[in-house]
Enzyme design. Structure first.
Site, PDB file in Angstrom:
ATOM      1  N   TYR A  75       0.834  -1.208   0.000  1.00 59.79           N
ATOM      2  CA  TYR A  75       0.000   0.000   0.000  1.00 59.79           C
ATOM      3  C   TYR A  75       0.870   1.261   0.000  1.00 59.79           C
ATOM      4  O   TYR A  75       0.590   2.214  -0.716  1.00 59.79           O
ATOM      5  CB  TYR A  75      -0.908   0.004   1.243  1.00 59.79           C
ATOM      6  CG  TYR A  75      -1.976   1.075   1.199  1.00 59.79           C
ATOM      7  CD1 TYR A  75      -3.266   0.781   0.750  1.00 59.79           C
ATOM      8  CD2 TYR A  75      -1.707   2.378   1.597  1.00 59.79           C
ATOM      9  CE1 TYR A  75      -4.250   1.752   0.697  1.00 59.79           C
ATOM     10  CE2 TYR A  75      -2.681   3.361   1.545  1.00 59.79           C
ATOM     11  CZ  TYR A  75      -3.948   3.042   1.099  1.00 59.79           C
ATOM     12  OH  TYR A  75      -4.921   4.008   1.048  1.00 59.79           O
ATOM     13  N   PHE A  81      -7.819  19.199 -25.124  1.00 59.08           N
ATOM     14  CA  PHE A  81      -8.536  17.929 -25.326  1.00 59.08           C
ATOM     15  C   PHE A  81      -9.872  17.978 -24.577  1.00 59.08           C
ATOM     16  O   PHE A  81     -10.033  18.750 -23.635  1.00 59.08           O
ATOM     17  CB  PHE A  81      -7.676  16.752 -24.844  1.00 59.08           C
ATOM     18  CG  PHE A  81      -8.354  15.431 -25.082  1.00 59.08           C
ATOM     19  CD1 PHE A  81      -8.616  14.996 -26.378  1.00 59.08           C
ATOM     20  CD2 PHE A  81      -8.772  14.640 -24.023  1.00 59.08           C
ATOM     21  CE1 PHE A  81      -9.276  13.802 -26.602  1.00 59.08           C
ATOM     22  CE2 PHE A  81      -9.432  13.438 -24.249  1.00 59.08           C
ATOM     23  CZ  PHE A  81      -9.680  13.019 -25.539  1.00 59.08           C
ATOM     24  N   ASP A  82     -10.843  17.157 -25.008  1.00 58.95           N
ATOM     25  CA  ASP A  82     -12.205  17.274 -24.458  1.00 58.95           C
ATOM     26  C   ASP A  82     -12.287  17.089 -22.944  1.00 58.95           C
ATOM     27  O   ASP A  82     -13.001  17.816 -22.266  1.00 58.95           O
ATOM     28  CB  ASP A  82     -13.209  16.377 -25.210  1.00 58.95           C
ATOM     29  CG  ASP A  82     -12.889  14.900 -25.129  1.00 58.95           C
ATOM     30  OD1 ASP A  82     -11.766  14.555 -24.707  1.00 58.95           O
ATOM     31  OD2 ASP A  82     -13.741  14.074 -25.501  1.00 58.95           O
ATOM     32  N   ASP A 117       0.047  18.905 -21.382  1.00 58.10           N
ATOM     33  CA  ASP A 117      -0.785  17.714 -21.460  1.00 58.10           C
ATOM     34  C   ASP A 117      -0.012  16.782 -22.375  1.00 58.10           C
ATOM     35  O   ASP A 117       0.052  16.964 -23.583  1.00 58.10           O
ATOM     36  CB  ASP A 117      -2.157  18.100 -22.037  1.00 58.10           C
ATOM     37  CG  ASP A 117      -3.046  16.895 -22.269  1.00 58.10           C
ATOM     38  OD1 ASP A 117      -2.554  15.757 -22.145  1.00 58.10           O
ATOM     39  OD2 ASP A 117      -4.225  17.088 -22.598  1.00 58.10           O
ATOM     40  N   ALA A 137       0.155  13.376 -23.154  1.00 57.22           N
ATOM     41  CA  ALA A 137      -0.222  12.015 -23.548  1.00 57.22           C
ATOM     42  C   ALA A 137       0.656  11.464 -24.683  1.00 57.22           C
ATOM     43  O   ALA A 137       1.055  10.308 -24.653  1.00 57.22           O
ATOM     44  CB  ALA A 137      -1.693  12.002 -23.966  1.00 57.22           C
ATOM     45  N   LYS A 184      -1.294   6.247 -23.623  1.00 57.37           N
ATOM     46  CA  LYS A 184      -0.835   6.546 -24.983  1.00 57.37           C
ATOM     47  C   LYS A 184       0.660   6.225 -25.093  1.00 57.37           C
ATOM     48  O   LYS A 184       1.033   5.080 -25.260  1.00 57.37           O
ATOM     49  CB  LYS A 184      -1.124   8.015 -25.331  1.00 57.37           C
ATOM     50  CG  LYS A 184      -2.582   8.274 -25.705  1.00 57.37           C
ATOM     51  CD  LYS A 184      -3.442   8.505 -24.500  1.00 57.37           C
ATOM     52  CE  LYS A 184      -4.797   9.082 -24.832  1.00 57.37           C
ATOM     53  NZ  LYS A 184      -5.652   9.179 -23.633  1.00 57.37           N
ATOM     54  N   HIS A 200     -20.668  12.923 -26.173  1.00 57.65           N
ATOM     55  CA  HIS A 200     -20.390  11.966 -27.256  1.00 57.65           C
ATOM     56  C   HIS A 200     -20.320  10.517 -26.786  1.00 57.65           C
ATOM     57  O   HIS A 200     -20.569   9.602 -27.550  1.00 57.65           O
ATOM     58  CB  HIS A 200     -19.122  12.352 -28.023  1.00 57.65           C
ATOM     59  CG  HIS A 200     -17.890  12.457 -27.162  1.00 57.65           C
ATOM     60  ND1 HIS A 200     -17.689  13.497 -26.279  1.00 57.65           N
ATOM     61  CD2 HIS A 200     -16.822  11.657 -27.038  1.00 57.65           C
ATOM     62  CE1 HIS A 200     -16.528  13.328 -25.673  1.00 57.65           C
ATOM     63  NE2 HIS A 200     -15.988  12.210 -26.114  1.00 57.65           N
TER      64      HIS A 200
HETATM   65  N1  F0G Z   1      -5.168  14.573 -22.950  1.00 58.64           N
HETATM   66  C1  F0G Z   1      -5.144  14.158 -24.219  1.00 58.64           C
HETATM   67  C2  F0G Z   1      -4.385  14.942 -25.246  1.00 58.64           C
HETATM   68  C3  F0G Z   1      -5.822  12.997 -24.578  1.00 58.64           C
HETATM   69  O1  F0G Z   1      -5.809  12.591 -25.837  1.00 58.64           O
HETATM   70  C4  F0G Z   1      -6.518  12.272 -23.579  1.00 58.64           C
HETATM   71  C5  F0G Z   1      -7.266  11.070 -23.911  1.00 58.64           C
HETATM   72  C6  F0G Z   1      -6.514  12.744 -22.255  1.00 58.64           C
HETATM   73  C7  F0G Z   1      -5.814  13.908 -21.986  1.00 58.64           C
HETATM   74  C8  F0G Z   1      -7.243  12.041 -21.147  1.00 58.64           C
HETATM   75  O2  F0G Z   1      -6.604  10.870 -20.822  1.00 58.64           O
HETATM   76  O3  F0G Z   1      -8.218   9.042 -21.399  1.00 58.64           O
HETATM   77  O4  F0G Z   1      -6.304   8.649 -19.862  1.00 58.64           O
HETATM   78  O5  F0G Z   1      -8.216   9.989 -19.125  1.00 58.64           O
HETATM   79  N2  F0G Z   1      -7.534  10.740 -25.084  1.00 58.64           N
HETATM   80  C9  F0G Z   1      -8.188   9.531 -25.519  1.00 58.64           C
HETATM   81  C10 F0G Z   1      -8.379   9.603 -27.000  1.00 58.64           C
HETATM   82  C11 F0G Z   1      -9.394   9.143 -24.781  1.00 58.64           C
HETATM   83  O6  F0G Z   1      -9.088   8.740 -27.535  1.00 58.64           O
HETATM   84  O7  F0G Z   1      -7.810  10.485 -27.657  1.00 58.64           O
HETATM   85  P1  F0G Z   1      -7.392   9.567 -20.279  1.00 58.64           P
END
Ligand code: F0G
Length: 458
Positions: free
Chosen positions: A72, A124-125, A215, A217, A258, A450
């Site tokens: 833990y 990102f969304d 960000d 990823a 990613k 979506h």
């Molecule tokens: N930032 C970016 C640029 C992303 O593409 C994503 C996720 C996230 C943050 C959030 O990360 O999914 O681990 O919580 N993108 C995925 C996509 C879902 O399909 O592009 P997460």
């Protein structure tokens, strides 16, 4: 004969997939309310919904799984990731989270207050949703070139410094808790940000005393593009480039699903102890104790190894080469795609693909449904459904670009799968003039609609 390039790995384990008939797919997609997220994976032949958590781990990652320490507190797996993050990004402080949006949730809980402004490049969304959920605003400062899919520009993810300076100079510093630079910029087509732009954003941010977070990823893919496209970097290794990139940031959020090639995981990397201290309160509240934060020990081990796998040049060359292989087949046929090709995906310009569908009928979603029916290929809409409604007015937001994204999972499909996908798209393209009716929303959620939206055919 000059020897051709070939994949920098071979296959040790396979997973069967099955082709279906057009009749089956017409039924399945209707049952799924024309939302591709509602399909079962068994109803999909080539799944390009996302490159997130869908990659194939290496033998080195799987062997690391067996060494996971599930304690833990103070697990060796935690220190393995901590050391890998320090080694690769240079960040001293780190908090594990269960995925990227959890990292956003924790960091933003510490930094963002109601009424704040957060400038960046096409957030990102989930990033935007986490900002808007806190009654703050994400300000898009991406360069205009990003919105012209035909224009060739090496770094379409770049921040427009004039747009950024306008936000920074016209608002009190207290209202701008951070700038977010997304590398690569997913929403504008998996497009990279140049080292020069990162350097300039950092200089401007210092002038106004605002922290910069990446960000991250797809940071390794971003580094690959810098090596290939930016003057002065061709002789540097990916890891040297990554180190320099992060030297211009105060911290990072990461979706490890990613570029760290794991199926689940995320983290926050930080330069300053004060931010770590503030964020760790929320991490313990939302994610778990600071030495595991929503991850099991074995997953942290796979992540640590994945950070090394994902920053190898040969792997990145194979990966980005495969994305370009699909893109080039489409471009050669005249299918309108975002150019240059992105790092993780090909983005089809749905407005130019289906000029007969009005924006009120969700052009990119219509195209994604057609492609699924054609060949069982699952892409995703990056358009007005994903853009959600304006939280103030409740009106639909229509972004400049209506895109259908075909995201390629890492080390998962072969180039024959890419040939199959290209053929399915080309078939839809050949009958594009017969597609004259789009879709209508039946039900939708107030935020991130979506994922669960239900539609019907007009
Ligand atoms: N930032 C970016 C640029 C992303 O593409 C994503 C996720 C996230 C943050 C959030 O990360 O999914 O681990 O919580 N993108 C995925 C996509 C879902 O399909 O592009 P997460």
């Amino acid at each position: 004969m000059k020897l051709p390039k070939a994949e920098s790995y071979k296959i040790k384990m396979v997973e069967p997939i099955r082709q279906s008939t057009r009749e089956e797919r017409e039924l399945w997609i209707k049952d799924a309310n024309y939302n591709l997220f509602n399909l079962r994976s068994s109803q999909v032949f080539v799944d390009l919904l996302t490159d997130s958590g869908t990659g194939a781990m290496s033998d080195r990652q799987w062997s690391e799984m067996m060494l996971g320490d599930e304690s833990y507190a103070g697990a060796s797996s935690y220190y393995k990731v901590k050391n890998a993050i320090k080694d690769i990004t240079g960040f001293e402080y780190f908090l594990p989270t269960h995925q990227g949006r959890a990292a956003e949730n924790v960091l933003f809980s510490a930094l963002i207050k109601e009424g704040n402004l957060v400038p960046g490049n096409s957030h990102f969304d989930t990033t935007k949703a986490h900002i808007e959920f806190r009654k703050s605003q994400a300000i898009d400062c991406t360069i205009d070139e990003a919105f012209d899919t035909e224009l060739d520009h090496p770094f379409k993810g770049n921040i427009d410094l004039t747009k950024l300076e306008k936000v920074l100079s016209e608002n009190p510093k207290e209202n701008i808790p951070l700038i977010i630079v997304t590398i690569t910029c997913n929403s504008s087509g998996g497009q990279p940000v140049s080292m020069q732009n990162m350097r300039e954003v950092s200089e401007m941010a210092k002038k106004y005393d605002i922290p910069v977070y990446y960000d991250s990823a797809r940071f390794a893919e971003n580094a690959y593009f810098i090596k290939i496209r930016e003057e002065g970097y061709s002789q540097k290794t990916i890891r040297e480039i990554v180190k320099e990139m992060f030297s211009y940031a105060d911290g990072m959020t990461m979706s490890s699903k990613k570029d760290a090639i794991v199926n689940m995981g995320g983290f926050i990397g930080m330069r300053h102890k004060e931010v770590f201290d503030q964020a760790s309160v929320f991490n313990i509240l939302f994610e778990g104790f600071n030495t595991y934060g929503g991850m099991s020990g074995r997953d942290m081990n796979a992540l640590a190894q994945g950070l090394y796998d994902g920053t190898e040049f040969d792997y990145l060359e194979t990966r980005i080469g495969q994305v370009a292989y699909l893109g080039q087949m489409l471009k050669d046929y005249g299918v309108p795609v975002q150019y240059p090709f992105g790092g993780h995906a090909i983005f089809v310009d749905a407005k130019r693909f289906l000029p007969n569908i009005p924006k009120e009928e969700y052009i990119a979603q219509t195209l994604a449904v057609e492609l699924y029916i054609e060949g069982g290929v699952r892409g995703v809409e990056i358009g007005s459904i994903m853009a959600d409604r304006d939280p103030e007015t409740g009106e639909n937001r229509y972004p400049d670009l209506e895109l259908m994204r075909l995201a390629i999972p890492r080390r998962t499909y072969t180039n024959d799968h890419m040939k199959y996908v290209a053929a399915a798209i080309i078939n839809v393209y050949d009958r594009r003039n017969e597609i004259t009716k789009g879709l209508r929303i039946v039900t939708e959620a107030p935020i991130l609609r979506h994922f669960t939206v239900e539609l019907e055919k007009l």
